[in-house]
Design a protein around this motif. Structure first.
Motif, PDB file in Angstrom:
ATOM      1  N   CYS A  43       0.853  -1.188   0.000  1.00 54.16           N
ATOM      2  CA  CYS A  43       0.000   0.000   0.000  1.00 54.16           C
ATOM      3  C   CYS A  43       0.892   1.242   0.000  1.00 54.16           C
ATOM      4  N   THR A  44       0.546   2.211  -0.814  1.00 56.17           N
ATOM      5  CA  THR A  44       1.259   3.485  -0.891  1.00 56.17           C
ATOM      6  C   THR A  44       0.230   4.598  -1.093  1.00 56.17           C
ATOM      7  N   ALA A  45       0.699   5.825  -1.118  1.00 55.61           N
ATOM      8  CA  ALA A  45      -0.190   6.953  -1.388  1.00 55.61           C
ATOM      9  C   ALA A  45      -0.751   6.887  -2.806  1.00 55.61           C
ATOM     10  N   ALA A  46      -0.082   6.166  -3.695  1.00 56.65           N
ATOM     11  CA  ALA A  46      -0.533   6.053  -5.079  1.00 56.65           C
ATOM     12  C   ALA A  46      -1.730   5.121  -5.242  1.00 56.65           C
ATOM     13  N   ASN A  47      -1.886   4.143  -4.350  1.00 63.00           N
ATOM     14  CA  ASN A  47      -2.988   3.200  -4.512  1.00 63.00           C
ATOM     15  C   ASN A  47      -3.982   3.219  -3.344  1.00 63.00           C
ATOM     16  N   THR A  48      -3.885   4.231  -2.485  1.00 62.70           N
ATOM     17  CA  THR A  48      -4.836   4.389  -1.382  1.00 62.70           C
ATOM     18  C   THR A  48      -5.227   5.851  -1.242  1.00 62.70           C
ATOM     19  N   LYS A  49      -6.352   6.065  -0.619  1.00 65.99           N
ATOM     20  CA  LYS A  49      -6.755   7.418  -0.235  1.00 65.99           C
ATOM     21  C   LYS A  49      -6.662   7.472   1.279  1.00 65.99           C
ATOM     22  N   VAL A  50      -5.877   8.427   1.786  1.00 69.47           N
ATOM     23  CA  VAL A  50      -5.651   8.551   3.222  1.00 69.47           C
ATOM     24  C   VAL A  50      -6.455   9.730   3.755  1.00 69.47           C
ATOM     25  N   THR A  51      -7.233   9.476   4.814  1.00 73.32           N
ATOM     26  CA  THR A  51      -8.037  10.528   5.436  1.00 73.32           C
ATOM     27  C   THR A  51      -7.805  10.505   6.946  1.00 73.32           C
ATOM     28  N   VAL A  52      -8.084  11.644   7.578  1.00 74.18           N
ATOM     29  CA  VAL A  52      -7.959  11.779   9.037  1.00 74.18           C
ATOM     30  C   VAL A  52      -9.278  12.297   9.576  1.00 74.18           C
ATOM     31  N   LYS A  53      -9.713  11.708  10.673  1.00 78.56           N
ATOM     32  CA  LYS A  53     -10.981  12.103  11.283  1.00 78.56           C
ATOM     33  C   LYS A  53     -10.775  12.310  12.777  1.00 78.56           C
ATOM     34  N   LYS A  54     -11.323  13.385  13.307  1.00 76.03           N
ATOM     35  CA  LYS A  54     -11.313  13.620  14.752  1.00 76.03           C
ATOM     36  C   LYS A  54     -12.379  12.720  15.359  1.00 76.03           C
ATOM     37  N   VAL A  55     -12.066  12.109  16.484  1.00 80.03           N
ATOM     38  CA  VAL A  55     -13.022  11.238  17.162  1.00 80.03           C
ATOM     39  C   VAL A  55     -13.345  11.799  18.541  1.00 80.03           C
ATOM     40  N   ASP A  56     -14.529  11.462  19.046  1.00 79.42           N
ATOM     41  CA  ASP A  56     -14.936  11.922  20.374  1.00 79.42           C
ATOM     42  C   ASP A  56     -14.224  11.149  21.480  1.00 79.42           C
ATOM     43  N   ARG A  57     -14.042   9.865  21.253  1.00 79.51           N
ATOM     44  CA  ARG A  57     -13.388   9.002  22.228  1.00 79.51           C
ATOM     45  C   ARG A  57     -12.419   8.091  21.527  1.00 79.51           C
ATOM     46  N   PRO A  58     -11.278   7.853  22.069  1.00 81.36           N
ATOM     47  CA  PRO A  58     -10.728   8.493  23.256  1.00 81.36           C
ATOM     48  C   PRO A  58     -10.365   9.960  22.987  1.00 81.36           C
ATOM     49  N   VAL A  59     -10.260  10.705  24.065  1.00 76.56           N
ATOM     50  CA  VAL A  59      -9.928  12.127  23.990  1.00 76.56           C
ATOM     51  C   VAL A  59      -8.528  12.292  23.390  1.00 76.56           C
ATOM     52  N   ASN A  60      -8.334  13.355  22.650  1.00 72.49           N
ATOM     53  CA  ASN A  60      -7.040  13.695  22.037  1.00 72.49           C
ATOM     54  C   ASN A  60      -6.554  12.637  21.041  1.00 72.49           C
ATOM     55  N   HIS A  61      -7.492  12.038  20.327  1.00 76.11           N
ATOM     56  CA  HIS A  61      -7.153  11.039  19.321  1.00 76.11           C
ATOM     57  C   HIS A  61      -7.730  11.417  17.953  1.00 76.11           C
ATOM     58  N   LEU A  62      -7.057  10.910  16.931  1.00 71.63           N
ATOM     59  CA  LEU A  62      -7.516  11.005  15.555  1.00 71.63           C
ATOM     60  C   LEU A  62      -7.561   9.591  14.993  1.00 71.63           C
ATOM     61  N   LEU A  63      -8.370   9.396  13.965  1.00 75.92           N
ATOM     62  CA  LEU A  63      -8.427   8.110  13.288  1.00 75.92           C
ATOM     63  C   LEU A  63      -7.900   8.299  11.871  1.00 75.92           C
ATOM     64  N   LEU A  64      -6.865   7.561  11.548  1.00 74.27           N
ATOM     65  CA  LEU A  64      -6.268   7.585  10.214  1.00 74.27           C
ATOM     66  C   LEU A  64      -6.856   6.412   9.434  1.00 74.27           C
ATOM     67  N   ARG A  65      -7.337   6.689   8.232  1.00 69.33           N
ATOM     68  CA  ARG A  65      -7.934   5.647   7.391  1.00 69.33           C
ATOM     69  C   ARG A  65      -7.223   5.616   6.051  1.00 69.33           C
ATOM     70  N   ALA A  66      -6.873   4.418   5.606  1.00 69.32           N
ATOM     71  CA  ALA A  66      -6.273   4.221   4.277  1.00 69.32           C
ATOM     72  C   ALA A  66      -7.190   3.291   3.505  1.00 69.32           C
TER      73      ALA A  66
END
Length: 178
Positions: A43-66
């Motif tokens: 997997c690389t940036a060329a064959n995936t779409k990478v997104t970041v989402k703020k989550v409510d729980r746990p606090v001070n966390h983000l969710l990275l999705r590929a």
């Protein structure tokens, strides 16, 4: 007794021969592209779409999705390399989050990594609107391809030296369990 031993030896040799030739046959069919799907890639940036989402729980966390946007199955090896803003070092990887197997993404499927951005114990914090994400190669000794640059939540995020990223996981809930 000798006949039974010869029969068992012959049967074992035949089974071993069949077992050894099967992977070679499957590999050659995949490599030729005839009758089997193409061999998986990293997997690389060329064959995936990478997104970041703020989550409510746990606090001070983000969710990275590929999400695999390619036509071939890809492997999300180890953990992503993250670089927030102009930081000098990549974000620490949480070693305890190693999954049982390499995350395999068929076309259209996703992998997830949890990101803790800060904690009360953290120091040297800064706010940023930029994130670079580099996939790991199979050997885990460098990156694969070029960096993805997903958009961070509106207003940016605060990051300190306690930040970490998990290994790639097959479910979002597993990535955020840390």
């Amino acid at each position: 007794m000798r006949t039974t031993l010869r029969t068992r030896t012959a049967a074992t040799a035949l089974a071993l021969s069949a077992a050894l030739s099967l992977p070679a046959f499957a590999g050659s069919a995949a490599a030729s592209g005839t009758g089997a799907e193409a061999a998986p890639v990293t997997c690389t940036a060329a064959n995936t779409k990478v997104t970041v989402k703020k989550v409510d729980r746990p606090v001070n966390h983000l969710l990275l999705r590929a999400k695999n946007t390619g036509t071939k199955t890809c492997y999300a090896y180890h953990a992503p390399y993250l670089r927030f803003g102009q930081s000098q070092a990549a974000t620490a990887v949480l070693r305890e989050s190693v999954p049982q197997a390499v995350i395999t993404l068929e076309p259209g499927k996703s992998a997830y990594a949890g990101i803790r951005t800060e904690s009360p114990e953290g120091t040297n914090g800064f706010k940023t609107k930029k994130l670079g994400v580099l996939f790991s190669n199979r050997a885990h000794n460098g990156g694969a391809g070029t960096s993805a640059k997903p958009k961070l939540p509106t207003g940016g995020v605060y990051v300190d030296d306690s930040a970490f990223v998990t290994y790639w996981q097959s479910r979002a809930s597993d990535a955020l369990a840390w």
